[in-house]
Design a protein around this motif. Structure first.
Motif, short mmCIF file in Angstrom:
data_model
loop_
_atom_site.label_atom_id
_atom_site.label_comp_id
_atom_site.label_asym_id
_atom_site.label_seq_id
_atom_site.Cartn_x
_atom_site.Cartn_y
_atom_site.Cartn_z
N GLN A 18 1.74 -12.17 41.37
CA GLN A 18 1.80 -13.41 42.13
C GLN A 18 1.45 -13.19 43.60
OE1 GLN A 18 5.64 -15.32 41.59
NE2 GLN A 18 5.62 -14.94 39.37
N TYR A 19 1.45 -11.92 44.00
CA TYR A 19 1.17 -11.58 45.40
C TYR A 19 -0.07 -10.70 45.49
CZ TYR A 19 5.95 -13.20 45.55
OH TYR A 19 7.08 -13.97 45.39
N ILE A 20 -1.03 -10.92 44.59
CA ILE A 20 -2.22 -10.08 44.50
C ILE A 20 -3.01 -10.10 45.80
CG2 ILE A 20 -3.91 -11.76 43.65
CD1 ILE A 20 -3.28 -8.36 42.01
N ILE A 21 -3.62 -8.98 46.14
CA ILE A 21 -4.30 -8.84 47.42
C ILE A 21 -5.52 -9.76 47.50
CG2 ILE A 21 -5.84 -6.96 46.67
CD1 ILE A 21 -5.25 -5.67 49.46
N ARG A 22 -5.76 -10.25 48.71
CA ARG A 22 -6.94 -11.07 49.01
C ARG A 22 -7.77 -10.37 50.08
NH1 ARG A 22 -6.73 -13.88 44.48
NH2 ARG A 22 -4.78 -15.03 44.23
N GLU A 23 -8.84 -11.03 50.51
CA GLU A 23 -9.73 -10.44 51.50
C GLU A 23 -9.03 -10.15 52.83
OE1 GLU A 23 -10.55 -12.67 49.35
OE2 GLU A 23 -12.54 -12.23 48.53
N GLU A 24 -7.89 -10.80 53.08
CA GLU A 24 -7.16 -10.52 54.33
C GLU A 24 -6.51 -9.14 54.30
OE1 GLU A 24 -6.69 -13.13 52.40
OE2 GLU A 24 -7.27 -14.91 53.55
N ASN A 25 -6.58 -8.45 53.15
CA ASN A 25 -6.12 -7.07 53.01
C ASN A 25 -4.60 -6.94 53.07
OD1 ASN A 25 -6.53 -4.29 52.55
ND2 ASN A 25 -6.48 -3.84 54.73
N TYR A 26 -3.88 -7.95 52.58
CA TYR A 26 -2.45 -7.76 52.36
C TYR A 26 -2.08 -8.28 50.99
CZ TYR A 26 -1.93 -12.69 53.88
OH TYR A 26 -2.04 -14.05 54.02
N GLY A 27 -0.98 -7.72 50.47
CA GLY A 27 -0.52 -8.12 49.15
C GLY A 27 -0.54 -6.96 48.16
N ARG A 267 -16.02 -0.63 54.93
CA ARG A 267 -15.31 0.30 54.06
C ARG A 267 -14.46 -0.43 53.03
NH1 ARG A 267 -14.33 5.76 55.16
NH2 ARG A 267 -14.18 5.66 52.91
N LEU A 268 -13.78 -1.49 53.44
CA LEU A 268 -12.94 -2.26 52.50
C LEU A 268 -13.78 -2.90 51.41
CD1 LEU A 268 -10.42 -3.98 54.93
CD2 LEU A 268 -9.93 -2.14 53.32
N ASN A 269 -14.93 -3.42 51.78
CA ASN A 269 -15.78 -4.09 50.80
C ASN A 269 -16.31 -3.14 49.74
OD1 ASN A 269 -15.48 -6.59 51.98
ND2 ASN A 269 -17.30 -6.39 53.27
N LYS A 270 -16.39 -1.85 50.08
CA LYS A 270 -16.86 -0.86 49.11
C LYS A 270 -15.77 -0.39 48.16
CE LYS A 270 -20.67 1.24 51.75
NZ LYS A 270 -21.15 2.52 52.37
N THR A 271 -14.50 -0.58 48.53
CA THR A 271 -13.43 0.02 47.74
C THR A 271 -12.67 -0.96 46.86
OG1 THR A 271 -11.89 -0.24 49.61
CG2 THR A 271 -13.04 1.85 49.43
N TYR A 272 -12.68 -2.24 47.21
CA TYR A 272 -11.83 -3.20 46.51
C TYR A 272 -12.58 -4.03 45.49
CZ TYR A 272 -7.56 -2.73 49.30
OH TYR A 272 -6.41 -2.27 49.86
N THR A 273 -11.86 -4.40 44.43
CA THR A 273 -12.27 -5.46 43.53
C THR A 273 -11.22 -6.57 43.66
OG1 THR A 273 -13.22 -3.88 41.98
CG2 THR A 273 -12.77 -6.09 41.15
N TYR A 274 -11.64 -7.73 44.16
CA TYR A 274 -10.67 -8.81 44.38
C TYR A 274 -10.59 -9.70 43.14
CZ TYR A 274 -10.79 -7.47 49.28
OH TYR A 274 -10.70 -6.77 50.45
#
Length: 274
Positions: A18-27, A267-274
């Motif tokens: 319910q608190y899954i991470i978003r592009e703001e990089n928290y969660g 760097r964040l855009n290369k590491t995360y799958t949102y």
């Protein structure tokens, strides 16, 4: 903090998501959602995490973290980590014989981005192989990282980039591991290397005895801070010769125009799958 982290990670997955991470990089970051080793798209990190930002209001946090006493405790811990980083940055400026506030003035509390307090859980994996990747090989994106280990359980390894050799970091509950991030490699023209590290977890038959918890505080320069070389005589004649890791992650053509915010976003855009 570790007590709160354990309570949160014990919650059912559908509650945490319910608190899954978003592009703001928290969660909340679920298993496999982050791949820190961007040289391999096939690897996934066998960990879960929760990122806390200074700007997160209680109503955006899980009830466990938003309870008044817990929220105040987390807020104080976050600030204590920030204050320690500012002390360390002052010492580094002194070592380079530049203005003592050179780095701290580029990490102002009230300016973006928020630093990140990350709670981490590496579950034990049964009957898979001799070891698994808890966190793939990577360097951190900002200036400094504080890492708290727990219960004398490690798995953390650091890379000697000159010999391509991995070394284990012995865990102590009363010590903080401090890593340099990418910003310092830019600022020092490679005189200081960003610390390449990973977490390798052994596989055992028990799913409880070998799980690992850690806490990281990522200290990032303010978004508009340039990553151009610092005005230190120590590096005046230094030529920035990038090794393979630097060529992969510090791949911007002109450091004099690159901001810390731009580098962090890349760097964040290369590491995360949102």
């Amino acid at each position: 903090m570790f007590k709160l982290a354990k309570e949160f990670f014990r919650l059912p997955l559908n509650v945490k998501e319910q608190y899954i991470i978003r592009e703001e990089n928290y969660g909340y970051i679920r298993r496999g959602q982050e791949n820190l080793d961007t040289t391999s798209t096939k690897l996934i990190d066998e960990k879960e995490a929760f990122n806390i930002k200074k700007s997160m209001q209680p109503d955006k946090l899980p009830p466990l973290f938003s309870e008044l006493d817990n929220y105040q405790f987390i807020t104080k811990f976050y600030r204590d980590c920030y204050d320690l980083c500012m002390q360390l940055l002052t010492y580094v400026a002194q070592c380079f014989n530049i203005d003592l506030d050179y780095f701290t003035s580029r990490h102002k509390w009230e300016l973006k981005p928020d630093n990140t307090l990350r709670l981490l859980h590496y579950p034990a994996i049964e009957n898979q192989s001799d070891e698994y990747i808890g966190a793939g090989a990577h360097s951190d994106y900002g200036s400094l990282t504080l890492l708290f280990q727990h219960e004398h359980k490690s798995g953390l390894q650091l890379l000697d980039r000159s010999t391509n050799t991995w070394y284990s970091v012995e865990p102590f509950d009363d010590m903080i591991v401090v890593n340099f991030g990418d910003a310092f490699e830019y600022w020092s023209k490679g005189f200081i290397k960003s610390t390449v590290h990973r977490v390798i977890m052994p596989t055992i038959n028990s799913t409880k005895d070998n799980e690992r918890f850690s806490i990281a505080f990522f200290c990032d320069p303010n978004d508009l801070t340039l990553l151009s070389p610092i005005p230190s005589k120590l590096i005046l004649a230094q030529k920035f010769e990038k090794d393979e890791h630097a060529k992969h992650v510090l791949d911007h053509d002109n450091e004099d125009s690159l901001t810390a915010g731009e580098h962090l976003a890349m760097r964040l855009n290369k590491t995360y799958t949102y």
